[in-house]
Design a protein around this motif. Structure first.
Motif, PDB file in Angstrom:
ATOM      1  N   PHE A 137       0.864  -1.185   0.000  1.00  0.00           N
ATOM      2  CA  PHE A 137       0.000   0.000   0.000  1.00  0.00           C
ATOM      3  C   PHE A 137       0.902   1.237   0.000  1.00  0.00           C
ATOM      4  O   PHE A 137       1.845   1.315   0.782  1.00  0.00           O
ATOM      5  CB  PHE A 137      -0.858   0.061   1.264  1.00  0.00           C
ATOM      6  N   PRO A 194      -9.156   3.389   7.831  1.00  0.00           N
ATOM      7  CA  PRO A 194      -8.183   3.122   6.763  1.00  0.00           C
ATOM      8  C   PRO A 194      -6.848   3.817   7.003  1.00  0.00           C
ATOM      9  O   PRO A 194      -6.762   4.799   7.756  1.00  0.00           O
ATOM     10  CB  PRO A 194      -8.881   3.665   5.514  1.00  0.00           C
ATOM     11  N   LEU A 195      -5.865   3.298   6.332  1.00  0.00           N
ATOM     12  CA  LEU A 195      -4.457   3.698   6.512  1.00  0.00           C
ATOM     13  C   LEU A 195      -4.297   5.217   6.659  1.00  0.00           C
ATOM     14  O   LEU A 195      -4.836   5.974   5.868  1.00  0.00           O
ATOM     15  CB  LEU A 195      -3.653   3.208   5.297  1.00  0.00           C
TER      16      LEU A 195
END
Ligand SMILES: NC(=O)N[C@@H](O)C(=O)O
Ligand code: NI
Length: 165
Positions: free
Chosen positions: A60, A127-128
Motif C-alpha cells: 500500500f 483506513p491507513l
C-alpha cells in the motif's frame, strides 16, 4: 461529548484488545542462519476464513493525511485479519475502536516507523493514515468470496489534531 481524540504511543499492551504490534520484541528473539540472523518469531498470525479464502501480501502506498483530520468512519473485515508494516520508515497513525454493536469512541495510536500492526479479524479500524509524505506499507490480508468490508459512518465526526513527531 468532546469529539477531539488524544493520541497515545503504540504499545503491545495498549493495542492488545485490537490485535498485535509487529516489532522487534526481544521476548520473541531466536538466532537463526548460524547466528547471522535475528528472528523475532510469530509476532502475529494472519487469518483468512471462508471456503476459497487465501492470505495475500500487498503493497500500500498511502498519501499523507492533512490535519486537523475528521474521523468520519471506521471499517472492519469480517473474514480476515489485516496487517500494516511500514517500509518507508515513517511514523503513522493507527485508529481503532472497540465493538459496541457499532464502533465505540476511536482510540488513536502513534506508531513508530519500525512498528507494524495486525488488526485481528473483525476489529474496527480507520483506513491507513500515513503522515508527512507518501509512505509504503507491506499489507497482509485476506482475499476470497464474500464481502470482507463493513463500514460505519459516525453521525458526528471525531477530530485528530496534528500529531507532534
Ligand atoms: N481497502 C483496503 O484494502 N484498505 C483498508 O482495508 C485499510 O484498512 O486501509
Ligand atoms: Ni482495512
Amino acid at each position: 461529548m468532546n469529539q477531539r481524540l488524544d493520541i497515545f504511543p503504540l504499545t503491545k499492551s495498549a493495542f492488545a484488545p485490537f490485535g498485535d504490534v509487529i516489532e522487534a520484541d526481544p521476548a520473541t528473539l531466536r538466532y537463526i542462519n548460524n547466528g547471522t540472523t535475528e528472528r523475532f518469531h510469530a509476532l502475529s498470525a494472519a487469518e483468512a476464513v471462508g471456503e476459497g479464502a487465501r492470505v495475500i501480501i500487498n503493497l500500500f502506498r498511502g498519501q499523507p493525511r492533512a490535519f486537523p483530520y475528521e474521523v468520519g468512519m471506521m471499517e472492519r473485515h469480517p473474514f480476515g485479519s489485516q496487517s500494516f508494516s511500514p517500509i518507508s520508515g515513517r511514523p503513522y497513525l493507527v485508529v481503532v475502536s472497540e465493538d459496541e454493536g457499532r464502533p465505540g469512541r476511536p482510540r488513536v495510536f502513534l506508531a513508530r516507523g519500525d512498528q507494524g500492526v495486525n488488526y485481528r479479524r473483525n476489529v474496527w479500524h480507520h483506513p491507513l493514515m500515513s503522515l508527512g509524505a507518501a509512505s509504503d506499507f507491506l499489507v497482509v490480508d485476506r482475499e476470497g468470496p464474500g464481502n470482507n468490508l463493513e463500514e460505519y459512518f459516525f453521525e458526528t465526526p471525531f477530530i485528530i489534531s496534528e500529531p507532534i513527531l
